[in-house]
Scaffold this active site. Structure first.
Site, PDB file in Angstrom:
ATOM      1  N   SER A   1       0.849  -1.196   0.000  1.00 61.87           N
ATOM      2  CA  SER A   1       0.000   0.000   0.000  1.00 61.87           C
ATOM      3  C   SER A   1       0.889   1.252   0.000  1.00 61.87           C
ATOM      4  O   SER A   1       1.827   1.325  -0.805  1.00 61.87           O
ATOM      5  CB  SER A   1      -0.916  -0.062   1.224  1.00 61.87           C
ATOM      6  OG  SER A   1      -1.983   0.832   1.122  1.00 61.87           O
TER       7      SER A   1
ATOM      8  N   HIS B   1      -5.800  -6.433  -1.869  1.00 60.24           N
ATOM      9  CA  HIS B   1      -4.794  -5.486  -1.361  1.00 60.24           C
ATOM     10  C   HIS B   1      -3.628  -6.215  -0.677  1.00 60.24           C
ATOM     11  O   HIS B   1      -3.798  -6.831   0.365  1.00 60.24           O
ATOM     12  CB  HIS B   1      -5.480  -4.525  -0.390  1.00 60.24           C
ATOM     13  CG  HIS B   1      -4.782  -3.198  -0.253  1.00 60.24           C
ATOM     14  ND1 HIS B   1      -4.424  -2.412  -1.331  1.00 60.24           N
ATOM     15  CD2 HIS B   1      -4.385  -2.504   0.846  1.00 60.24           C
ATOM     16  CE1 HIS B   1      -3.834  -1.294  -0.893  1.00 60.24           C
ATOM     17  NE2 HIS B   1      -3.799  -1.330   0.421  1.00 60.24           N
TER      18      HIS B   1
ATOM     19  N   ASP C   1      -8.434  -5.484  -5.917  1.00 56.49           N
ATOM     20  CA  ASP C   1      -8.129  -4.295  -5.117  1.00 56.49           C
ATOM     21  C   ASP C   1      -8.310  -3.035  -5.960  1.00 56.49           C
ATOM     22  O   ASP C   1      -7.637  -2.876  -6.978  1.00 56.49           O
ATOM     23  CB  ASP C   1      -6.673  -4.405  -4.638  1.00 56.49           C
ATOM     24  CG  ASP C   1      -6.190  -3.175  -3.885  1.00 56.49           C
ATOM     25  OD1 ASP C   1      -7.035  -2.360  -3.465  1.00 56.49           O
ATOM     26  OD2 ASP C   1      -4.958  -3.054  -3.718  1.00 56.49           O
TER      27      ASP C   1
END
Lengths: 498, 498
Positions: B182, B458, B433
């Site tokens: 991320s 994710h 995601d």
């Protein structure tokens, strides 16, 4: 020892800063800038640039309320050769520690090649130099203002300015190549490394990016100066090497300073023997740096191959003359080639902003340890981080970060790192230049290359071409042009495939 | 519109920050940190790290008197698998916006592969998150302290810390590979680009480095969320898409909020219909992000493929039921999979530091414009830089620099730029995601590669392996291991030639 290390600290400054202090009569910020141009114009050097000012942000790397303060950064533009519609390239000079006009004058190479490339020329002034003062006349007041002067902020300035400029000129597809000499060359190289999305390549001339930490032996700089003189004449080297002791002996003698003042033809009586030492030292160091193959006036007006000329003076004097008098005679070439000086001012020169600015940078990030070995022609001395730190704290109230540059930009094992990462960089060096020892002297990959000339000096390749240029210099510039052409071809090919 | 754009602004925060606020009962800085670990330990997830604190410098990019202030940056070390003498590698997780323990817990991949590589594991906490507060409890007080929170300072922190750590461990020859998911993945990628001399490669999982400016279409994020639900069931997508109007109608109705409160089984009567909208919205967005193939507890405990499960709930309800009640039932899966909640708190959650910190970053440098198209299952909305700027100025007193990230790190034409520059980067993305749309989804060169899984979510590849992992996930991780092996082989080969 502490005072000596301060002295050494002064001596290791880049040519530009000291140059600025030496030529301060024509090199002062503000009103006198134009006189520099006029002078050069008289000499038929054309620098047809328009001056602009960009609203630059004070601090790119914090978001404090005061970070967004705007100052006006000077830059020069020449668009007379630019083929904008064809996506002609933009050649950007990443300004170093001085007035940008001066770099424009002394980087004739870019003007010479602009027509061939249909290039736009942009010279950007470094923050805290010349007119680009974030806090006006208060910029140098203390660490609270000077704290914003460093290389990373300068690189970010260039990135922001170039991006904005391209947008304003609607020239998104024009590739940017960055150029720089000396500290400006370090900035050009680092700019390519940190901002490859903005510059497709970098030409870094005489950029000692390896003069940090222990990457380059600390004695190499003064060994290189000494080698220049030894190569010209072994006797010359020995005379200079022996002159320091004579100066010391004379200076400490009763009424010795009067004798030194007489010998050095000073305009006013000297207060310290160190002044004479500095004066000699600087002459030898800077003459080695600008040991150009043609008559030139970068620091001072000098003949072609001035080191050889200095040694001819030394070797030509009677055997009986003192070493010190011979050293003085040689140094006089540097200070008085034009034979216009009736006496010399060895003391009391005020620091120009340029000098002070580099002083600050050297005391914070640009920590380049240097020593004199027993083999050098200078008196031996050592370097101590502790003393250096104490001196800098005393001078500016901040501690140096001596390992920060290599943390931020690398340098250790550079060949292994960059052969696997990065591209399109030229490191050019002339081996006469003592800074060359801290440069990249070997090809790293097929597109990160070192162009070395044995007889070249401090960014000689960036000077305007002259009728008397030797073949090796013509060849070096040709190689640079050919490499830049290749970068551009590749870029335009990629662009078509977008 | 302004209040709506503030709302949108909240919704676009990364999973971590919002995750932190959602699980705030076990995720508070200070005393409650250990309870997170204990909880995970109960679940037999081993995270055998030792906690250390590094004296970090406040501001790497200025030399103001206060720049050198030191704060203590937390980092975790696991050396049980490290073959230091053989120059075993150092795997560094470049911490993102939250407590570093939480990332250590949720990045089991690094622990899983450490024995194979004889690697040292290091997890470094991001400044201004978790325990790494430069101004203690005052760190979030105002822009005067928060101003030091940004990605460039964080990257420099990592560079300084890693260099110091290697020196202290006498492990100069150990290669460093950085990992991140991320925002942490963005940092890992940028770290490799900016500090190639420190990290030989980067594994960036679910790193939306192209979610800036106009590189990625602004509607792509919510279109991707919608696509996940559409792929699970067209009816499900339509029900959710239709639920917002029902909520609006009900909320504005007399006593409507009482009905909404009843329908949403809130613990306390709602003050605004927006709370219910936020609650639904978050559930759908975050469930799409963590649409993992196995049961997991990253944000919330959830079953395998929770989007499908949500749609099964919707599709299983009687035709006559309102769309809103169906949407509520689906969202309840997200908030109450464990069936332990008797009622829901939709309002009054206090921001944890993690949330607030990202809020600041999003209002300064991390400006990722997002919109909802008519095709998405969310109510359409637009994005305006002007309104965004006004909101941020109001909230923090500073103006965003919306184009700074792409100036500093690039992103435009990334394929053309990085195919000629850089190496050794993995960009892994799972197409479930929604952040994947802002990621690097195509191979750029032989050593800058994109690993895409259609069914991944994710940074699923960074989670601990489980018995139920599908083949495509096992394969993706194997590819990553093989690529890292290649980087290391190359490095050790270079090292021998030194």
């Amino acid at each position: 020892m502490a005072s000596f290390s301060s002295y050494i600290f002064l001596i290791i400054l880049f040519i530009i800063s000291v140059g600025a202090s030496k030529i301060k009569s024509i090199y002062l910020p503000g009103t006198y800038q134009s006189s520099l141009l006029v002078k050069k114009h008289d000499e038929k050097i054309k620098i047809p640039f328009k001056t602009h000012y960009f609203p630059q942000i004070l601090d790119h790397f914090t978001f404090l309320p005061k970070s967004s303060k705007v100052f006006y950064q000077k830059y020069l533009i020449n668009d007379q050769y630019w083929h904008k519609e064809g996506g002609g390239p933009i050649f950007v000079y990443t300004g170093n520690e001085g007035n940008i006009d001066w770099f424009a004058v002394n980087t004739g190479f870019m003007i010479d090649i602009a027509p061939k490339f249909n290039a736009l020329l942009v010279f950007i002034e470094h923050r805290f130099y010349g007119d680009s003062m974030p806090f006006g006349n208060n910029s140098y007041k203390s660490a609270k203002t000077l704290g914003y002067l460093n290389s990373q902020q300068a690189l970010a300035d260039y990135a922001v300015l170039i991006r904005s400029l391209k947008q304003n000129l609607s020239s998104d597809s024009s590739p940017v190549v960055v150029f720089g000499g000396s500290y400006g060359g370090m900035l050009a190289a680092w700019f390519r490394l940190k901002y490859p999305h903005i510059a497709i390549g970098a030409v870094a001339s005489s950029a000692p990016i390896l003069q940090f930490d222990k990457i380059t032996p600390w004695s190499s700089f003064y060994d290189a100066v000494s080698q220049d003189f030894k190569d010209a004449s072994l006797n010359c080297y020995k005379v200079i090497k022996g002159s320091w002791a004579e100066l010391d002996a004379l200076s400490t003698h009763d009424d010795g300073l009067i004798e030194v003042s007489k010998l050095f033809r000073t305009c006013k009586a000297l207060h310290s023997g160190y002044s004479a030492r500095d004066w000699l030292w600087e002459a030898f160091v800077y003459t080695a740096m600008v040991n150009y193959p043609t008559e030139a006036n970068f620091m001072m007006p000098l003949p072609a191959y001035p080191v050889e000329e200095m040694c001819k003076i030394i070797d030509g004097l009677p055997k009986g003359a003192s070493k010190l008098s011979k050293a003085f005679a040689a140094a006089s070439l540097y200070y008085n080639y034009t034979q216009t000086e009736k006496c010399f001012n060895l003391e009391g020169g005020t620091d120009s902003h340029g000098l002070h600015g580099w002083d600050w940078q050297a005391c914070t990030e640009m920590v380049m340890p240097m020593t004199c070995s027993n083999e050098s022609m200078f008196p031996p001395f050592s370097f101590s981080y502790e003393e250096f730190t104490q001196d800098c704290k005393k001078q500016f109230g901040v501690k140096p970060r001596p390992h920060w540059i290599t943390t931020e930009f690398g340098g250790n094992r550079i060949e292994q790192v960059l052969k696997r990462f990065g591209s399109n960089m030229i490191f050019s060096n002339g081996m006469q230049d003592p800074w060359s020892r801290g440069g990249v002297l070997k090809n790293i990959s097929s597109s990160i290359v070192a162009l070395i000339t044995h007889k070249g000096a401090h960014h000689v390749d960036f000077r305007s071409e002259t009728k008397n240029d030797p073949d090796w210099l013509i060849m070096q510039r040709k190689q640079e042009v050919a490499i830049i052409e290749k970068w551009l071809e590749e870029y335009y090919k990629d662009l078509k495939q977008d």
